[in-house]
Design a protein around this motif. Structure first.
Motif, PDB file in Angstrom:
ATOM      1  N   UNK A 193     -18.537 -14.926  16.496  1.00  0.00           N
ATOM      2  CA  UNK A 193     -18.807 -14.956  15.059  1.00  0.00           C
ATOM      3  C   UNK A 193     -17.899 -13.985  14.316  1.00  0.00           C
ATOM      4  N   UNK A 194     -17.811 -12.772  14.852  1.00  0.00           N
ATOM      5  CA  UNK A 194     -17.083 -11.722  14.150  1.00  0.00           C
ATOM      6  C   UNK A 194     -15.577 -11.941  14.100  1.00  0.00           C
ATOM      7  N   UNK A 195     -14.998 -12.357  15.189  1.00  0.00           N
ATOM      8  CA  UNK A 195     -13.549 -12.558  15.187  1.00  0.00           C
ATOM      9  C   UNK A 195     -13.205 -13.695  14.232  1.00  0.00           C
ATOM     10  N   UNK A 196     -14.046 -14.674  14.234  1.00  0.00           N
ATOM     11  CA  UNK A 196     -13.912 -15.805  13.324  1.00  0.00           C
ATOM     12  C   UNK A 196     -13.994 -15.344  11.861  1.00  0.00           C
ATOM     13  N   UNK A 197     -14.986 -14.515  11.566  1.00  0.00           N
ATOM     14  CA  UNK A 197     -15.171 -14.015  10.195  1.00  0.00           C
ATOM     15  C   UNK A 197     -13.987 -13.147   9.778  1.00  0.00           C
ATOM     16  N   UNK A 198     -13.517 -12.313  10.706  1.00  0.00           N
ATOM     17  CA  UNK A 198     -12.385 -11.438  10.384  1.00  0.00           C
ATOM     18  C   UNK A 198     -11.134 -12.260  10.091  1.00  0.00           C
ATOM     19  N   UNK A 199     -10.844 -13.226  10.943  1.00  0.00           N
ATOM     20  CA  UNK A 199      -9.658 -14.061  10.724  1.00  0.00           C
ATOM     21  C   UNK A 199      -9.767 -14.844   9.418  1.00  0.00           C
ATOM     22  N   UNK A 200     -10.942 -15.313   9.140  1.00  0.00           N
ATOM     23  CA  UNK A 200     -11.129 -16.049   7.887  1.00  0.00           C
ATOM     24  C   UNK A 200     -10.785 -15.161   6.698  1.00  0.00           C
ATOM     25  N   UNK A 201     -11.258 -13.921   6.742  1.00  0.00           N
ATOM     26  CA  UNK A 201     -10.962 -12.950   5.693  1.00  0.00           C
ATOM     27  C   UNK A 201      -9.480 -12.733   5.542  1.00  0.00           C
ATOM     28  N   UNK A 202      -8.816 -12.512   6.678  1.00  0.00           N
ATOM     29  CA  UNK A 202      -7.375 -12.250   6.677  1.00  0.00           C
ATOM     30  C   UNK A 202      -6.621 -13.393   6.008  1.00  0.00           C
ATOM     31  N   UNK A 203      -6.964 -14.624   6.381  1.00  0.00           N
ATOM     32  CA  UNK A 203      -6.227 -15.750   5.826  1.00  0.00           C
ATOM     33  C   UNK A 203      -6.617 -16.082   4.400  1.00  0.00           C
ATOM     34  N   UNK A 204      -7.840 -15.807   4.037  1.00  0.00           N
ATOM     35  CA  UNK A 204      -8.227 -15.996   2.642  1.00  0.00           C
ATOM     36  C   UNK A 204      -7.428 -15.037   1.771  1.00  0.00           C
ATOM     37  N   UNK A 205      -7.295 -13.802   2.239  1.00  0.00           N
ATOM     38  CA  UNK A 205      -6.511 -12.810   1.515  1.00  0.00           C
ATOM     39  C   UNK A 205      -5.082 -13.306   1.312  1.00  0.00           C
ATOM     40  N   UNK A 206      -4.436 -13.654   2.428  1.00  0.00           N
ATOM     41  CA  UNK A 206      -3.080 -14.199   2.422  1.00  0.00           C
ATOM     42  C   UNK A 206      -2.884 -15.317   1.407  1.00  0.00           C
ATOM     43  N   UNK A 207      -3.892 -16.158   1.314  1.00  0.00           N
ATOM     44  CA  UNK A 207      -3.795 -17.341   0.466  1.00  0.00           C
ATOM     45  C   UNK A 207      -4.062 -17.047  -1.001  1.00  0.00           C
ATOM     46  N   UNK A 208      -4.826 -15.972  -1.262  1.00  0.00           N
ATOM     47  CA  UNK A 208      -5.270 -15.749  -2.641  1.00  0.00           C
ATOM     48  C   UNK A 208      -4.637 -14.545  -3.317  1.00  0.00           C
ATOM     49  N   UNK A 209      -4.092 -13.640  -2.527  1.00  0.00           N
ATOM     50  CA  UNK A 209      -3.507 -12.448  -3.112  1.00  0.00           C
ATOM     51  C   UNK A 209      -2.135 -12.767  -3.702  1.00  0.00           C
ATOM     52  N   UNK A 210      -1.979 -12.479  -5.014  1.00  0.00           N
ATOM     53  CA  UNK A 210      -0.740 -12.777  -5.741  1.00  0.00           C
ATOM     54  C   UNK A 210       0.509 -12.333  -4.984  1.00  0.00           C
ATOM     55  N   UNK A 211       0.477 -11.092  -4.509  1.00  0.00           N
ATOM     56  CA  UNK A 211       1.675 -10.522  -3.905  1.00  0.00           C
ATOM     57  C   UNK A 211       2.054 -11.205  -2.594  1.00  0.00           C
ATOM     58  N   UNK A 212       1.074 -11.431  -1.730  1.00  0.00           N
ATOM     59  CA  UNK A 212       1.408 -12.092  -0.454  1.00  0.00           C
ATOM     60  C   UNK A 212       1.884 -13.529  -0.707  1.00  0.00           C
ATOM     61  N   UNK A 213       1.275 -14.200  -1.666  1.00  0.00           N
ATOM     62  CA  UNK A 213       1.724 -15.554  -2.002  1.00  0.00           C
ATOM     63  C   UNK A 213       3.201 -15.535  -2.403  1.00  0.00           C
ATOM     64  N   UNK A 214       3.514 -14.640  -3.344  1.00  0.00           N
ATOM     65  CA  UNK A 214       4.886 -14.569  -3.865  1.00  0.00           C
ATOM     66  C   UNK A 214       5.892 -14.194  -2.779  1.00  0.00           C
ATOM     67  N   UNK A 215       5.511 -13.229  -1.938  1.00  0.00           N
ATOM     68  CA  UNK A 215       6.441 -12.793  -0.897  1.00  0.00           C
ATOM     69  C   UNK A 215       6.651 -13.876   0.157  1.00  0.00           C
ATOM     70  N   UNK A 216       5.582 -14.588   0.513  1.00  0.00           N
ATOM     71  CA  UNK A 216       5.728 -15.676   1.491  1.00  0.00           C
ATOM     72  C   UNK A 216       6.600 -16.794   0.922  1.00  0.00           C
ATOM     73  N   UNK A 217       6.421 -17.096  -0.368  1.00  0.00           N
ATOM     74  CA  UNK A 217       7.285 -18.066  -1.052  1.00  0.00           C
ATOM     75  C   UNK A 217       8.741 -17.641  -0.956  1.00  0.00           C
ATOM     76  N   UNK A 218       8.974 -16.338  -1.233  1.00  0.00           N
ATOM     77  CA  UNK A 218      10.345 -15.833  -1.253  1.00  0.00           C
ATOM     78  C   UNK A 218      10.999 -15.957   0.119  1.00  0.00           C
TER      79      UNK A 218
END
Lengths: 189, 189
Positions: B78-103
């Motif tokens: 449960x926990x590893x799943x929840x942690x990974x979900x958090x990590x990827x939600x962040x990646x997908x929603x945080x302005x800066x990571x979005x922009x940098x991944x695009x770049x």
DNA sequence: ATATTGACCAACTTGTTCATTTAGTCATTC
DNA sequence: GAATGACTAAATGAACAAGTTGGTCAATAT
């Protein structure tokens, strides 16, 4: 089937795997194939179509090799593993696929990117077919075959290609074990 | 800690996420931070170091959020799943990571590529830590923690990012199910 | 007739120049 | 002594010329 057509395909395949798609000129191909440049265009409507034709036959060849690796007396798990191993060994050792994958990585030639994407899609479709066969026979539990094939393929890329970018390569033996441990256990009926 | 330093980091972070790393000039950052350009160089030895600093705090923030998602009363799975979900939600929603991944995708700015690679490595190291904890507690069977963390991460990228390139996105619910079905079953003790 | 060809052309690359921009410095200011 | 912004060397990119190359087609060979 025309003799010239074969010469052209052979010359183009050789040049693509030697110099890459972008660095191969149609004049070059014509010279290597001992035909006039115009002749190429009686068989292929563009340079891109010539590449597509060649990759199509690569795809057939890979499917054929993968099929040859399958042994009906073995389990689905063994067979899907053997087929994927064949597919990735081909990818890694075949001059043309090596060169084209390099070209996508280094230059990103769109035509090559598209055609390699198709190769991936076709490999996933191939695995999907095997999964559906196994489901029909009740060898594995019911699942979304597209999604499962996709995950198997991505996991194989991770183990065969991506892991090596930052670690010592894994032996085929080790990859087989990992694949079994992590992915297949979840599919046992 | 200097007030000016904070202003500079804040201005740079805003500009990077608005225009990207390459398109952000140090003059721009100085103006936004209300400091002279020279002042930036008393705190950071280069533009690249400024980016590294910002990404480091992003990494801390992500780890923090992932930790917050973990609930000691739940199972490792449960926990590893929840942690990974958090990590990827962040990646997908945080302005800066979005922009940098695009770049990285569109321009391939080397400094940005390197820094995003480090982000991935740190996320894998984070998951690895959780795996080692769970192994120590006997919650999961013994395994190569680096390899397992790597595979978990790659599987999450496959489900969260790559699947969407050619199919309808999967819900977080569905991703959780698949992750459980395919990857975790193989780790149960 | 039909198949083949290579000179030809428009479109695209590549190489070059030159003006602008920008990361980073440092003498000056506060 | 901390902060600054004019300054510089290097990088970037716009503009243009020169060279290539994919694809066509009128001429040629079979």
């Amino acid at each position: 089937m025309s003799e010239k057509r074969k010469q052209i395909i052979e010359a183009a395949a050789k040049s693509f795997s030697l110099f890459g798609y972008k660095a191969t000129t149609m004049d070059q191909v014509a010279k290597m194939a001992n035909v006039g440049k115009g002749t190429i265009y009686t068989f292929f409507k563009s340079k891109e179509e010539l590449l597509e034709e060649i990759v199509s036959s690569i795809i057939s060849e890979i499917k054929c090799e993968a099929d040859a690796a399958i042994d009906q007396s073995l389990s689905f798990n063994e067979n899907v593993q053997r087929a994927l191993q064949r597919i990735f060994t081909f990818r890694k050792e075949h001059e043309l696929t090596i060169k084209l994958l390099q070209e996508v990585r280094d230059i990103g030639t769109p035509a090559v990117r598209d055609v390699m994407k198709r190769l991936d899609r076709e490999m996933i479709a191939y695995v999907r077919g095997k999964i559906e066969e196994a489901m029909a026979k009740g060898e594995i539990r019911s699942c979304d075959s597209e999604l499962t094939a996709f995950l198997m393929f991505k996991m194989y890329i991770a183990l065969n290609v991506e892991w090596e970018k930052e670690h010592e390569p894994l032996s085929q033996q080790k990859i087989a074990e990992l694949f079994h441990l992590y992915l297949l256990k979840g599919l046992s009926p």
